[in-house]
Write a protein that holds these residues in place. Sequence first.
Motif, PDB file in Angstrom:
ATOM      1  N   PHE A   1       0.830  -1.206   0.000  1.00  0.00           N
ATOM      2  CA  PHE A   1       0.000   0.000   0.000  1.00  0.00           C
ATOM      3  C   PHE A   1       0.866   1.258   0.000  1.00  0.00           C
ATOM      4  O   PHE A   1       0.638   2.179  -0.779  1.00  0.00           O
ATOM      5  CB  PHE A   1      -0.955   0.007   1.195  1.00  0.00           C
ATOM      6  CG  PHE A   1      -1.720   1.289   1.329  1.00  0.00           C
ATOM      7  CD1 PHE A   1      -2.767   1.579   0.472  1.00  0.00           C
ATOM      8  CD2 PHE A   1      -1.372   2.222   2.298  1.00  0.00           C
ATOM      9  CE1 PHE A   1      -3.462   2.779   0.577  1.00  0.00           C
ATOM     10  CE2 PHE A   1      -2.062   3.411   2.419  1.00  0.00           C
ATOM     11  CZ  PHE A   1      -3.108   3.692   1.549  1.00  0.00           C
ATOM     12  N   LEU A   2       1.877   1.278   0.861  1.00  0.00           N
ATOM     13  CA  LEU A   2       2.766   2.446   0.920  1.00  0.00           C
ATOM     14  C   LEU A   2       3.550   2.618  -0.380  1.00  0.00           C
ATOM     15  O   LEU A   2       3.714   3.737  -0.874  1.00  0.00           O
ATOM     16  CB  LEU A   2       3.711   2.339   2.112  1.00  0.00           C
ATOM     17  CG  LEU A   2       3.050   2.471   3.486  1.00  0.00           C
ATOM     18  CD1 LEU A   2       4.059   2.179   4.591  1.00  0.00           C
ATOM     19  CD2 LEU A   2       2.427   3.843   3.654  1.00  0.00           C
ATOM     20  N   PHE A   3       4.019   1.508  -0.956  1.00  0.00           N
ATOM     21  CA  PHE A   3       4.732   1.574  -2.228  1.00  0.00           C
ATOM     22  C   PHE A   3       3.825   2.160  -3.308  1.00  0.00           C
ATOM     23  O   PHE A   3       4.229   3.059  -4.051  1.00  0.00           O
ATOM     24  CB  PHE A   3       5.222   0.184  -2.637  1.00  0.00           C
ATOM     25  CG  PHE A   3       5.810   0.137  -4.022  1.00  0.00           C
ATOM     26  CD1 PHE A   3       7.073   0.640  -4.265  1.00  0.00           C
ATOM     27  CD2 PHE A   3       5.093  -0.394  -5.080  1.00  0.00           C
ATOM     28  CE1 PHE A   3       7.622   0.613  -5.546  1.00  0.00           C
ATOM     29  CE2 PHE A   3       5.627  -0.423  -6.355  1.00  0.00           C
ATOM     30  CZ  PHE A   3       6.892   0.074  -6.591  1.00  0.00           C
ATOM     31  N   LEU A   4       2.618   1.653  -3.413  1.00  0.00           N
ATOM     32  CA  LEU A   4       1.679   2.173  -4.410  1.00  0.00           C
ATOM     33  C   LEU A   4       1.321   3.626  -4.128  1.00  0.00           C
ATOM     34  O   LEU A   4       1.246   4.443  -5.051  1.00  0.00           O
ATOM     35  CB  LEU A   4       0.415   1.318  -4.440  1.00  0.00           C
ATOM     36  CG  LEU A   4       0.553  -0.049  -5.086  1.00  0.00           C
ATOM     37  CD1 LEU A   4      -0.705  -0.866  -4.855  1.00  0.00           C
ATOM     38  CD2 LEU A   4       0.844   0.082  -6.568  1.00  0.00           C
TER      39      LEU A   4
ATOM     40  N   THR B   1      -4.719   9.589  -5.813  1.00  0.00           N
ATOM     41  CA  THR B   1      -3.644   8.682  -5.423  1.00  0.00           C
ATOM     42  C   THR B   1      -4.127   7.687  -4.385  1.00  0.00           C
ATOM     43  O   THR B   1      -3.898   6.482  -4.502  1.00  0.00           O
ATOM     44  CB  THR B   1      -2.459   9.487  -4.864  1.00  0.00           C
ATOM     45  OG1 THR B   1      -1.952  10.304  -5.905  1.00  0.00           O
ATOM     46  CG2 THR B   1      -1.377   8.604  -4.325  1.00  0.00           C
ATOM     47  N   LEU B   2      -4.786   8.175  -3.365  1.00  0.00           N
ATOM     48  CA  LEU B   2      -5.289   7.321  -2.307  1.00  0.00           C
ATOM     49  C   LEU B   2      -6.306   6.320  -2.840  1.00  0.00           C
ATOM     50  O   LEU B   2      -6.255   5.126  -2.512  1.00  0.00           O
ATOM     51  CB  LEU B   2      -5.911   8.190  -1.202  1.00  0.00           C
ATOM     52  CG  LEU B   2      -6.210   7.527   0.122  1.00  0.00           C
ATOM     53  CD1 LEU B   2      -4.964   6.878   0.700  1.00  0.00           C
ATOM     54  CD2 LEU B   2      -6.772   8.543   1.091  1.00  0.00           C
ATOM     55  N   LEU B   3      -7.214   6.787  -3.681  1.00  0.00           N
ATOM     56  CA  LEU B   3      -8.220   5.904  -4.274  1.00  0.00           C
ATOM     57  C   LEU B   3      -7.565   4.807  -5.109  1.00  0.00           C
ATOM     58  O   LEU B   3      -7.903   3.626  -4.964  1.00  0.00           O
ATOM     59  CB  LEU B   3      -9.196   6.717  -5.128  1.00  0.00           C
ATOM     60  CG  LEU B   3     -10.260   5.895  -5.867  1.00  0.00           C
ATOM     61  CD1 LEU B   3     -11.212   5.250  -4.872  1.00  0.00           C
ATOM     62  CD2 LEU B   3     -11.018   6.781  -6.847  1.00  0.00           C
ATOM     63  N   LEU B   4      -6.629   5.165  -5.974  1.00  0.00           N
ATOM     64  CA  LEU B   4      -5.960   4.172  -6.820  1.00  0.00           C
ATOM     65  C   LEU B   4      -5.161   3.163  -5.992  1.00  0.00           C
ATOM     66  O   LEU B   4      -5.173   1.969  -6.289  1.00  0.00           O
ATOM     67  CB  LEU B   4      -5.040   4.866  -7.819  1.00  0.00           C
ATOM     68  CG  LEU B   4      -5.713   5.554  -8.998  1.00  0.00           C
ATOM     69  CD1 LEU B   4      -4.700   6.373  -9.788  1.00  0.00           C
ATOM     70  CD2 LEU B   4      -6.386   4.542  -9.898  1.00  0.00           C
ATOM     71  N   ALA B   5      -4.489   3.634  -4.962  1.00  0.00           N
ATOM     72  CA  ALA B   5      -3.699   2.740  -4.115  1.00  0.00           C
ATOM     73  C   ALA B   5      -4.597   1.753  -3.377  1.00  0.00           C
ATOM     74  O   ALA B   5      -4.304   0.555  -3.331  1.00  0.00           O
ATOM     75  CB  ALA B   5      -2.856   3.540  -3.131  1.00  0.00           C
TER      76      ALA B   5
ATOM     77  N   SER C   1       4.355   5.796  -5.044  1.00  0.00           N
ATOM     78  CA  SER C   1       4.616   5.724  -6.488  1.00  0.00           C
ATOM     79  C   SER C   1       3.569   6.493  -7.281  1.00  0.00           C
ATOM     80  O   SER C   1       3.903   7.282  -8.169  1.00  0.00           O
ATOM     81  CB  SER C   1       4.629   4.269  -6.950  1.00  0.00           C
ATOM     82  OG  SER C   1       5.642   3.551  -6.313  1.00  0.00           O
ATOM     83  N   ILE C   2       2.315   6.261  -6.974  1.00  0.00           N
ATOM     84  CA  ILE C   2       1.248   6.945  -7.700  1.00  0.00           C
ATOM     85  C   ILE C   2       1.273   8.436  -7.380  1.00  0.00           C
ATOM     86  O   ILE C   2       1.084   9.269  -8.268  1.00  0.00           O
ATOM     87  CB  ILE C   2      -0.126   6.312  -7.382  1.00  0.00           C
ATOM     88  CG1 ILE C   2      -0.151   4.862  -7.868  1.00  0.00           C
ATOM     89  CG2 ILE C   2      -1.260   7.101  -8.028  1.00  0.00           C
ATOM     90  CD1 ILE C   2      -1.347   4.057  -7.374  1.00  0.00           C
ATOM     91  N   TRP C   3       1.535   8.776  -6.133  1.00  0.00           N
ATOM     92  CA  TRP C   3       1.624  10.186  -5.753  1.00  0.00           C
ATOM     93  C   TRP C   3       2.728  10.883  -6.549  1.00  0.00           C
ATOM     94  O   TRP C   3       2.548  11.992  -7.037  1.00  0.00           O
ATOM     95  CB  TRP C   3       1.881  10.305  -4.253  1.00  0.00           C
ATOM     96  CG  TRP C   3       2.094  11.703  -3.785  1.00  0.00           C
ATOM     97  CD1 TRP C   3       1.148  12.657  -3.551  1.00  0.00           C
ATOM     98  CD2 TRP C   3       3.353  12.329  -3.501  1.00  0.00           C
ATOM     99  NE1 TRP C   3       1.738  13.824  -3.140  1.00  0.00           N
ATOM    100  CE2 TRP C   3       3.090  13.649  -3.101  1.00  0.00           C
ATOM    101  CE3 TRP C   3       4.667  11.884  -3.548  1.00  0.00           C
ATOM    102  CZ2 TRP C   3       4.106  14.523  -2.753  1.00  0.00           C
ATOM    103  CZ3 TRP C   3       5.670  12.759  -3.200  1.00  0.00           C
ATOM    104  CH2 TRP C   3       5.380  14.071  -2.806  1.00  0.00           C
ATOM    105  N   TYR C   4       3.871  10.211  -6.695  1.00  0.00           N
ATOM    106  CA  TYR C   4       4.970  10.782  -7.461  1.00  0.00           C
ATOM    107  C   TYR C   4       4.565  10.963  -8.926  1.00  0.00           C
ATOM    108  O   TYR C   4       4.837  11.999  -9.529  1.00  0.00           O
ATOM    109  CB  TYR C   4       6.202   9.880  -7.348  1.00  0.00           C
ATOM    110  CG  TYR C   4       7.385  10.362  -8.147  1.00  0.00           C
ATOM    111  CD1 TYR C   4       8.166  11.419  -7.703  1.00  0.00           C
ATOM    112  CD2 TYR C   4       7.721   9.752  -9.352  1.00  0.00           C
ATOM    113  CE1 TYR C   4       9.242  11.873  -8.440  1.00  0.00           C
ATOM    114  CE2 TYR C   4       8.805  10.195 -10.091  1.00  0.00           C
ATOM    115  CZ  TYR C   4       9.558  11.256  -9.633  1.00  0.00           C
ATOM    116  OH  TYR C   4      10.630  11.690 -10.370  1.00  0.00           O
ATOM    117  N   LEU C   5       3.924   9.958  -9.496  1.00  0.00           N
ATOM    118  CA  LEU C   5       3.521  10.038 -10.906  1.00  0.00           C
ATOM    119  C   LEU C   5       2.386  11.023 -11.141  1.00  0.00           C
ATOM    120  O   LEU C   5       2.308  11.662 -12.181  1.00  0.00           O
ATOM    121  CB  LEU C   5       3.114   8.656 -11.417  1.00  0.00           C
ATOM    122  CG  LEU C   5       4.244   7.636 -11.524  1.00  0.00           C
ATOM    123  CD1 LEU C   5       3.677   6.267 -11.861  1.00  0.00           C
ATOM    124  CD2 LEU C   5       5.269   8.071 -12.546  1.00  0.00           C
TER     125      LEU C   5
END
Length: 172
Positions: A109-112, A127-131, A115-119
Motif C-alpha cells: 500500500f505504501l509503495f503504491l 492517489t489514495l483511491l488508486l492505491a 509511487s502513484i503520488w509521485y507520478l
Amino acid sequence: METHNTRRPGEIVFNAALFGFSLFMFWQAYQISGFSALSSAGAFPMAMSAIMVITSAVVLIRSAGLASPGGGFAAFRKEVLPPAVLVFSLFILAYSVTLKSLGFLLASFLFLLFSIWYLERGRIGRTLLLAVVSIVGVYVIFRLVFQVVLPEGIIPERAILAAIGDFFGGSN
C-alpha cells in the motif's frame, strides 16, 4: 538501415555488462552437464548462451569502435538515469526492505501510494483511491482466490480473515 558515428552515453558499460552476463550464463550452462554429448541436458542452454556470448562480443566491439558521445557523467545521468528511474529505484529498495517487517498489505500500500503520488504530481485524493483499489484487487485475487501466502507483518491478517469468516459463517 541507419548508421551511427557516435555511441550513446553508457553504451560501453551496458554492452560490457551484457557480455559479462553472457559469459556467466555460459558457465552456468556448462555446469549442468558439461559438454558430454549433443543430447545432454546442458547442450541447449550452452548453445543459447554461446550465441549470447558471440553476439554480445560483436556488439561490444562495434560500440567500442564508435566515437565517444562526450558529456561525461552528466550526459549519462540525463539519458540513462533520469530522476524518475532514480526515485523508483529508491521506492523499490524501500519496498523490498520493508516487505517482511511491515507485511505485504502495508508495504505494498505504501509503495503504491508513494509511487502513484509521485507520478500524479501530488494529487492525493486520486492517489489514495488508486492505491486502495489496487491493493484490495491484488489482495483479493492473490490471497483469497489463489490462496497465495503473503508476508503478514504488523497487520494481523489471519485474525481479521478468521473474524470475517466467523461473522459470515454464523459461528457463535
